[in-house]
Design a protein around this motif. Structure first.
Motif, PDB file in Angstrom:
ATOM      1  N   LEU A 146      -1.446   8.699  -9.487  1.00 41.15           N
ATOM      2  CA  LEU A 146      -0.752   9.460  -8.448  1.00 41.15           C
ATOM      3  C   LEU A 146       0.665   9.828  -8.856  1.00 41.15           C
ATOM      4  O   LEU A 146       1.525  10.104  -8.013  1.00 41.15           O
ATOM      5  CB  LEU A 146      -0.730   8.653  -7.143  1.00 41.15           C
ATOM      6  CG  LEU A 146      -2.105   8.310  -6.542  1.00 41.15           C
ATOM      7  CD1 LEU A 146      -1.946   7.390  -5.348  1.00 41.15           C
ATOM      8  CD2 LEU A 146      -2.849   9.574  -6.151  1.00 41.15           C
TER       9      LEU A 146
ATOM     10  N   ARG B 254       0.970   4.085  -3.337  1.00 38.86           N
ATOM     11  CA  ARG B 254       0.657   5.517  -3.269  1.00 38.86           C
ATOM     12  C   ARG B 254       1.568   6.351  -4.168  1.00 38.86           C
ATOM     13  O   ARG B 254       1.216   7.464  -4.553  1.00 38.86           O
ATOM     14  CB  ARG B 254       0.795   6.006  -1.822  1.00 38.86           C
ATOM     15  CG  ARG B 254      -0.220   5.400  -0.870  1.00 38.86           C
ATOM     16  CD  ARG B 254      -0.184   6.093   0.486  1.00 38.86           C
ATOM     17  NE  ARG B 254      -0.994   5.397   1.469  1.00 38.86           N
ATOM     18  CZ  ARG B 254      -0.536   4.555   2.374  1.00 38.86           C
ATOM     19  NH1 ARG B 254       0.779   4.321   2.435  1.00 38.86           N
ATOM     20  NH2 ARG B 254      -1.336   3.952   3.223  1.00 38.86           N
TER      21      ARG B 254
ATOM     22  N   HIS C 264       0.837  -1.224   0.000  1.00 39.50           N
ATOM     23  CA  HIS C 264       0.000   0.000   0.000  1.00 39.50           C
ATOM     24  C   HIS C 264       0.861   1.258   0.000  1.00 39.50           C
ATOM     25  O   HIS C 264       0.502   2.257  -0.643  1.00 39.50           O
ATOM     26  CB  HIS C 264      -0.935  -0.014   1.210  1.00 39.50           C
ATOM     27  CG  HIS C 264      -2.057  -1.005   1.098  1.00 39.50           C
ATOM     28  ND1 HIS C 264      -2.998  -0.956   0.089  1.00 39.50           N
ATOM     29  CD2 HIS C 264      -2.369  -2.093   1.856  1.00 39.50           C
ATOM     30  CE1 HIS C 264      -3.861  -1.949   0.232  1.00 39.50           C
ATOM     31  NE2 HIS C 264      -3.504  -2.658   1.295  1.00 39.50           N
TER      32      HIS C 264
END
Length: 203
Positions: free
Chosen positions: A40, A34, A30
C-alpha cells in the motif's frame, strides 16, 4: 512471552498513549498498517517495526515487562478491558498528571515556602534580639538550606519532564525518588525541631 527491544518506544511507533487499552492498540495498529504495508505504498522496515510494536503491546505479560524495563510500570494501571468505561481520559486526549513529576513539583514549592518563612523569622528574631544569639542564625541557615532543597526538587522535576517528553529511557527513577523523599523528611524534621527550639527559647 515475546522478546522486545527496551530502547525502542513502541507506543510512539503505534502513536498511542501508555494508558491505551487493548482495543485502542488494535485500532491504531490497523490504521498504521494501511499506510505502512509494502503493498500500500509503505516499506518493509516500517511494517516490521509496526508488527514488532503490536506484538509487544498486545500481549499483556510482554507489555508489562517492557513497561517495567522502560520505567513506566508505576504509571500503568493495567485496566481490565472488560471493565473499562466506554469513554476514558486517554480516548478523549486528556493526559493524567505524572505522579513522580507532581510529587517533585509540590515538594519543591513546599520547601520554597518554608525557606521564605525561616528567613523572615530569622530577620525578625535578629531585630528583636532574641535570648539566644545563635537562634536567628540557625533560622537563616535552615532557610538557605531549605531553599537549596527546593531548587534541587524544581531542577529534578524539570529534568524528569524533559526526559519523559523526549521518550528517553529513565535509569530507575524510583531510586532517585527514594533519595528525594529521605531529603524531604530531613527538611521537615529540621523544621519541626527548630520550631520547637524557638518556641522554648522565646518563653
Amino acid at each position: 512471552m515475546s522478546s522486545f527491544d527496551p530502547v525502542k518506544d513502541y507506543y510512539q511507533v503505534l502513536d498511542v498513549s501508555r494508558q491505551a487499552n487493548a482495543e485502542q492498540i488494535k485500532r491504531a495498529y490497523h490504521a498504521k498498517a494501511r499506510t505502512r504495508h509494502p503493498d500500500l505504498g509503505g516499506s518493509s522496515a516500517a511494517m516490521r517495526d509496526l508488527n514488532e510494536a503490536y506484538e509487544v503491546l498486545s500481549d499483556q505479560a510482554t507489555r508489562k515487562a517492557y513497561d517495567s524495563e522502560r520505567g513506566f510500570a508505576e504509571d500503568h494501571r493495567w485496566p481490565d478491558p472488560k471493565l473499562e468505561a466506554p469513554f476514558q481520559a486517554g480516548s478523549l486526549g486528556i493526559r493524567r498528571p505524572d505522579r513522580d513529576l507532581l510529587w517533585l513539583t509540590t515538594r519543591g514549592i513546599i520547601c520554597a515556602l518554608l525557606a521564605v518563612l525561616w528567613l523572615l523569622a530569622g530577620e525578625e528574631a535578629g531585630l528583636h534580639r532574641a535570648k539566644s544569639v545563635l537562634l536567628p542564625w540557625l533560622m537563616r541557615g535552615l532557610g538557605i538550606a531549605t531553599l537549596g532543597v527546593g531548587i534541587l526538587f524544581g531542577y529534578s522535576a524539570h529534568k524528569l519532564a524533559q526526559q519523559k517528553m523526549s521518550h528517553k529511557h529513565l535509569p530507575r527513577p524510583e531510586r532517585h525518588l527514594l533519595m528525594y523523599k529521605a531529603i524531604f523528611r530531613g527538611v521537615m524534621a529540621g523544621f519541626l525541631g527548630l520550631l520547637i527550639l524557638s518556641m522554648y527559647l522565646s518563653k
